[in-house]
Design a protein around this motif. Sequence first.
Motif, PDB file in Angstrom:
ATOM      1  N   PHE A   1     -56.083   2.799 -30.868  1.00  0.00           N
ATOM      2  CA  PHE A   1     -56.637   3.284 -29.599  1.00  0.00           C
ATOM      3  C   PHE A   1     -57.964   2.605 -29.300  1.00  0.00           C
ATOM      4  N   ALA A   2     -58.231   2.405 -27.993  1.00  0.00           N
ATOM      5  CA  ALA A   2     -59.474   1.751 -27.604  1.00  0.00           C
ATOM      6  C   ALA A   2     -60.668   2.699 -27.740  1.00  0.00           C
ATOM      7  N   THR A   3     -60.422   4.002 -27.646  1.00  0.00           N
ATOM      8  CA  THR A   3     -61.508   4.979 -27.755  1.00  0.00           C
ATOM      9  C   THR A   3     -61.155   5.990 -28.854  1.00  0.00           C
ATOM     10  N   ASP A   4     -62.037   6.992 -29.024  1.00  0.00           N
ATOM     11  CA  ASP A   4     -61.750   8.020 -30.036  1.00  0.00           C
ATOM     12  C   ASP A   4     -60.725   9.044 -29.559  1.00  0.00           C
ATOM     13  N   ASP A   5     -60.213   8.826 -28.366  1.00  0.00           N
ATOM     14  CA  ASP A   5     -59.301   9.785 -27.740  1.00  0.00           C
ATOM     15  C   ASP A   5     -57.892   9.729 -28.289  1.00  0.00           C
ATOM     16  N   VAL A   6     -57.716   9.982 -29.583  1.00  0.00           N
ATOM     17  CA  VAL A   6     -56.362  10.015 -30.155  1.00  0.00           C
ATOM     18  C   VAL A   6     -55.778  11.393 -29.830  1.00  0.00           C
ATOM     19  N   PRO A   7     -54.588  11.438 -29.211  1.00  0.00           N
ATOM     20  CA  PRO A   7     -54.035  12.745 -28.837  1.00  0.00           C
ATOM     21  C   PRO A   7     -53.896  13.669 -30.047  1.00  0.00           C
ATOM     22  N   SER A   8     -53.855  14.969 -29.777  1.00  0.00           N
ATOM     23  CA  SER A   8     -53.776  15.926 -30.883  1.00  0.00           C
ATOM     24  C   SER A   8     -52.356  16.443 -31.099  1.00  0.00           C
ATOM     25  N   ARG A   9     -51.446  16.109 -30.168  1.00  0.00           N
ATOM     26  CA  ARG A   9     -50.068  16.570 -30.347  1.00  0.00           C
ATOM     27  C   ARG A   9     -49.115  15.396 -30.225  1.00  0.00           C
ATOM     28  N   ALA A  10     -47.950  15.569 -30.799  1.00  0.00           N
ATOM     29  CA  ALA A  10     -46.922  14.529 -30.728  1.00  0.00           C
ATOM     30  C   ALA A  10     -45.555  15.180 -30.710  1.00  0.00           C
ATOM     31  N   ILE A  11     -44.567  14.427 -30.239  1.00  0.00           N
ATOM     32  CA  ILE A  11     -43.167  14.833 -30.410  1.00  0.00           C
ATOM     33  C   ILE A  11     -42.646  14.023 -31.591  1.00  0.00           C
ATOM     34  N   THR A  12     -41.945  14.681 -32.492  1.00  0.00           N
ATOM     35  CA  THR A  12     -41.357  13.953 -33.615  1.00  0.00           C
ATOM     36  C   THR A  12     -39.930  14.422 -33.883  1.00  0.00           C
ATOM     37  N   VAL A  13     -39.100  13.518 -34.314  1.00  0.00           N
ATOM     38  CA  VAL A  13     -37.806  13.973 -34.839  1.00  0.00           C
ATOM     39  C   VAL A  13     -38.124  14.814 -36.079  1.00  0.00           C
ATOM     40  N   GLY A  14     -37.267  15.767 -36.380  1.00  0.00           N
ATOM     41  CA  GLY A  14     -37.540  16.630 -37.521  1.00  0.00           C
ATOM     42  C   GLY A  14     -37.003  16.042 -38.821  1.00  0.00           C
ATOM     43  N   ILE A  15     -37.328  16.706 -39.907  1.00  0.00           N
ATOM     44  CA  ILE A  15     -36.829  16.248 -41.204  1.00  0.00           C
ATOM     45  C   ILE A  15     -35.310  16.399 -41.258  1.00  0.00           C
ATOM     46  N   ALA A  16     -34.787  17.469 -40.643  1.00  0.00           N
ATOM     47  CA  ALA A  16     -33.323  17.617 -40.613  1.00  0.00           C
ATOM     48  C   ALA A  16     -32.685  16.472 -39.822  1.00  0.00           C
ATOM     49  N   THR A  17     -33.344  16.044 -38.754  1.00  0.00           N
ATOM     50  CA  THR A  17     -32.827  14.913 -37.968  1.00  0.00           C
ATOM     51  C   THR A  17     -32.782  13.656 -38.853  1.00  0.00           C
ATOM     52  N   ILE A  18     -33.851  13.454 -39.614  1.00  0.00           N
ATOM     53  CA  ILE A  18     -33.929  12.270 -40.485  1.00  0.00           C
ATOM     54  C   ILE A  18     -32.865  12.348 -41.585  1.00  0.00           C
TER      55      ILE A  18
ATOM     56  N   ILE B   1     -43.522  12.072 -42.782  1.00  0.00           N
ATOM     57  CA  ILE B   1     -42.537  11.091 -42.305  1.00  0.00           C
ATOM     58  C   ILE B   1     -42.285  11.427 -40.842  1.00  0.00           C
ATOM     59  N   GLY B   2     -42.215  10.397 -39.989  1.00  0.00           N
ATOM     60  CA  GLY B   2     -42.363  10.670 -38.572  1.00  0.00           C
ATOM     61  C   GLY B   2     -43.720  11.358 -38.452  1.00  0.00           C
ATOM     62  N   PHE B   3     -43.803  12.373 -37.611  1.00  0.00           N
ATOM     63  CA  PHE B   3     -45.041  13.167 -37.565  1.00  0.00           C
ATOM     64  C   PHE B   3     -44.815  14.543 -38.190  1.00  0.00           C
ATOM     65  N   ASN B   4     -43.931  14.609 -39.155  1.00  0.00           N
ATOM     66  CA  ASN B   4     -43.700  15.877 -39.857  1.00  0.00           C
ATOM     67  C   ASN B   4     -44.783  16.049 -40.907  1.00  0.00           C
ATOM     68  N   GLU B   5     -45.790  16.807 -40.529  1.00  0.00           N
ATOM     69  CA  GLU B   5     -46.966  16.968 -41.374  1.00  0.00           C
ATOM     70  C   GLU B   5     -46.681  17.966 -42.502  1.00  0.00           C
TER      71      GLU B   5
END
Length: 252
Positions: free
Chosen positions: A172-189, A142-146
Amino acid sequence: MPSPVLTVVEDATEGARIVADGIENLVRSRPDAVLALPTGRTPLPLYDELSRRYRAGRIDFERVRTFNLDEWVGLRPGSPGSYAAFMAEHLFSRVNLRPENCHIPDGAAPDLDAECARYEQLIREAGGIDLAILGIGHNGHIGFNEPGTSFEMRTHVVQVTPETRASNRWAFATDDVPSRAITVGIATILDARAIVLMATGPDKAEVLARALQGEIDPSVPASALRLHPCVQVVADTAAARLLGRSRELTFE
Ligand code: PGA
């Protein structure tokens, strides 16, 4: 009523109408409501429905405030593939939300930890989230909380799994999907006063059953929602097909 409450709908369009009803009622009673918003394919019918209701004069977003759940690291706001660009296209340009009221983590910030702290602070200053709308990833994120993320986490930087990057390749137009993200945390949710989880399509059935009827465990981040007192799950028949009757889950 015990939470979560499950609402099974025929299809994504009906699900979007039900979630939009909730947002319409909230904004009517609280015109400066604070919403947390997802990206991805799941909310697209919802954003269409909200745009329609705005044009029909049913929802006024003038004072509504929004916080997106996440953003890719390394993309400038508005660049193709960014969630800022996604939100501008699918919602922000179609309703009267004020740009200064729409918040998305800045994935291009020079100091990412400071950006995470700033985002949490902004949510606090807004008085917290009234309603968080969520999708669910195939791995239960949920969010990017893997999977494996502690339920205690607040906004933070994550390494996105190869599986999740592949699921996001379409944006994305190319295969260049970023490998990192900022996400709100589960506690935030979990601090949100109310939460709606949307799930549509047969490919979400298995993970939805694990999230709602398996162990409550960080290996399935969405299972954390069962610790919250006010969660509605809106799932179409395809996504809900593996859910059995249980004491824990209230079927509407
Ligand atoms: P989707 O993504 O809506 O594109 O399936 C959901 C998610 O990853 O949270």
